[in-house]
Design a protein around this motif. Sequence first.
Motif, PDB file in Angstrom:
ATOM      1  N   ASN A 128       0.808  -1.231   0.000  1.00 27.29           N
ATOM      2  CA  ASN A 128       0.000   0.000   0.000  1.00 27.29           C
ATOM      3  C   ASN A 128       0.836   1.275   0.000  1.00 27.29           C
ATOM      4  OD1 ASN A 128       0.981   0.107   2.588  1.00 27.29           O
ATOM      5  ND2 ASN A 128      -1.002  -0.185   3.598  1.00 27.29           N
ATOM      6  N   SER A 129       2.174   1.159  -0.074  1.00 27.96           N
ATOM      7  CA  SER A 129       3.025   2.343   0.024  1.00 27.96           C
ATOM      8  C   SER A 129       4.008   2.396  -1.138  1.00 27.96           C
ATOM      9  CB  SER A 129       3.803   2.320   1.339  1.00 27.96           C
ATOM     10  OG  SER A 129       4.815   3.323   1.348  1.00 27.96           O
ATOM     11  N   THR A 146       5.229   2.919  -9.478  1.00 31.22           N
ATOM     12  CA  THR A 146       4.594   4.188  -9.088  1.00 31.22           C
ATOM     13  C   THR A 146       4.412   5.121 -10.280  1.00 31.22           C
ATOM     14  OG1 THR A 146       6.778   5.088  -8.544  1.00 31.22           O
ATOM     15  CG2 THR A 146       5.504   4.102  -6.740  1.00 31.22           C
ATOM     16  N   TYR A 181      -1.611   2.832  -4.114  1.00 31.73           N
ATOM     17  CA  TYR A 181      -0.517   3.055  -3.175  1.00 31.73           C
ATOM     18  C   TYR A 181      -0.580   4.500  -2.689  1.00 31.73           C
ATOM     19  CZ  TYR A 181       2.014   5.778  -6.685  1.00 31.73           C
ATOM     20  OH  TYR A 181       2.376   6.753  -7.582  1.00 31.73           O
TER      21      TYR A 181
END
Length: 575
Positions: A121-122, A163, A427
């Motif tokens: 989640n990051s 990302t 994320y």
Amino acid sequence: MSKLVGRRIKEDPKDAKTVSHKFLVRGGYVRPVSAGIYSLLPLGKRIVEKIEAIIREEMNRIEGQEVLMPVVLPADLWKESGRYESVGAELLRFRDRNDKPMILAMTHEEGIVHLVRTELNSYKQLPVMLYQIQTKYRDEARPRAGLIRVREFTMKDAYSFHTDQADLEKYYYRCHEAYERIFRRVGMKNVLSIEANSGMMGGKVSHEFMAICDCGEDTVITNADYSYRANREIAVAAWKFDKGEPLPLEKVSTPGTKTIEEVANFLGVKPEETGKAVFYQDARTGELIFVLIRGDFEVNEVKLANAVKVPELKFADDSAIEAAGAVPGFASPVGIDGRKVRIVIDRSAAETGNLVVGANEADFHYRNFNFDRDMAGTECIVTDIACVREGDPCPLTGQPLIFSRGIEVGNIFQLGTKYTESMHCDYLDRDGKSHPMIMGCYGIGVGRAMAAVIEQSCDEYGPIWPMSIAPYQVELCAINPDKAGVGEACEKLYADLTAAGIEVLYDDRGEKAGSMFSDADLIGIPLRLVVSPKTLADNAVEFKVRGSRDAEKLEISSAVAAVAARVEAEMAQYR
């Protein structure tokens, strides 16, 4: 070999059309269970395990982490992504005993997204790549060519999460390089990476890896130096069209002439001086799509589907065509309302002047159709939807394009956020803001890879396996094992070779030499040692390389060391 399960078969299977299908069945590698469903016998399983080991090494080399997802998935996951409705009958749907809708996974994008959204989640945890080697099921309508097109199959599928797009692209090309290493290491002789259509997978950028061979079901389009590579679905050419000086639009009688050939012959023109009307419908909504393309071209339905953003097309029926104001066989976009029908004009028709097209009246056509003049103000799409033809000019060099056949042995996709957005796989960035992860997807068919190696590496007698994936490295053949100490000599050689770490298949059956060598060719092991009363009389063994006509003698005392050195030298080529 007297204990090896999997008999050799002399005759080709009746339904086998490709050499890999013939040899995999005849050599005792696989056995059919049902259409497109096979059991692996011990020889086939050993090869598959070696292919999988190479794949694992290369996936781990680029920081892949192996997982295993279930074959059976709840339909809810596919409904989240939207593919439960958009994918056709090849997706096997069923209900479990609790009446819950389920599917047999043909691919695992939904499964991996479900897994990742529970664990990551990051931004600090990204990028990451997860892969599996797992069974898939695709309810293929027409299985063919043995393991090349099947219903149940084993596949390595990998998924990367990022990302941003730049990070995906960087990793995508690392995976591309890993794929090139995999196909080299498993012994494929000619594999091309080509630009491809993403199809139901989604995303904007994708590549297919094609093993070039005559039996391939896909068309590979290249130029002479391979600087241009594409599959037929997306290939383009450097076509040049001539508008010329526009002549007045003229309506002419063309009784009973519906096809391009009939119209061209009747009016004394060439097919490239005509325009062809082709009608499709959105398979889901029924919306009519009117295509105009020059008469010497064919519609590329993948390009068309991408242009109109329709997942599945079907040919339109006459009633739908007539409802739009067109006349089947004599249709023209002239006078058609582009707000009621989606009109798509191929560049060939838009950029060629003075074409013959239908007049939307039975037994009549227009001469001298010019798109800019005769469709001014009509709402339509102008784009390339034409199939490339062999010999068309290459878009990079202008030289003639070349068509080859290939087996798709791998594919990679830049999926973007197609699945993560719809399935809420997000994320948190440095500022605590939520974003959908950006995905890549990378697949290799394991059984298909085994078949492709045979297609590229065989002779009339059987496969010629590369050392890296051969079921065994050496076959030891005993001729008259009950005479002159042959059996004892072979047992010692077998033990010494095995102790040296060499994989040996020992033919201890006492068959006649012809039958033994025929079986050896069908099994295709790279190196062969033959021991007989005649060789032992010379204190030697016969050494032969699969695929070579020549044999040599090795002193029996140095045979193990010589064979071990040969195995090591050949294995080094595939590392």
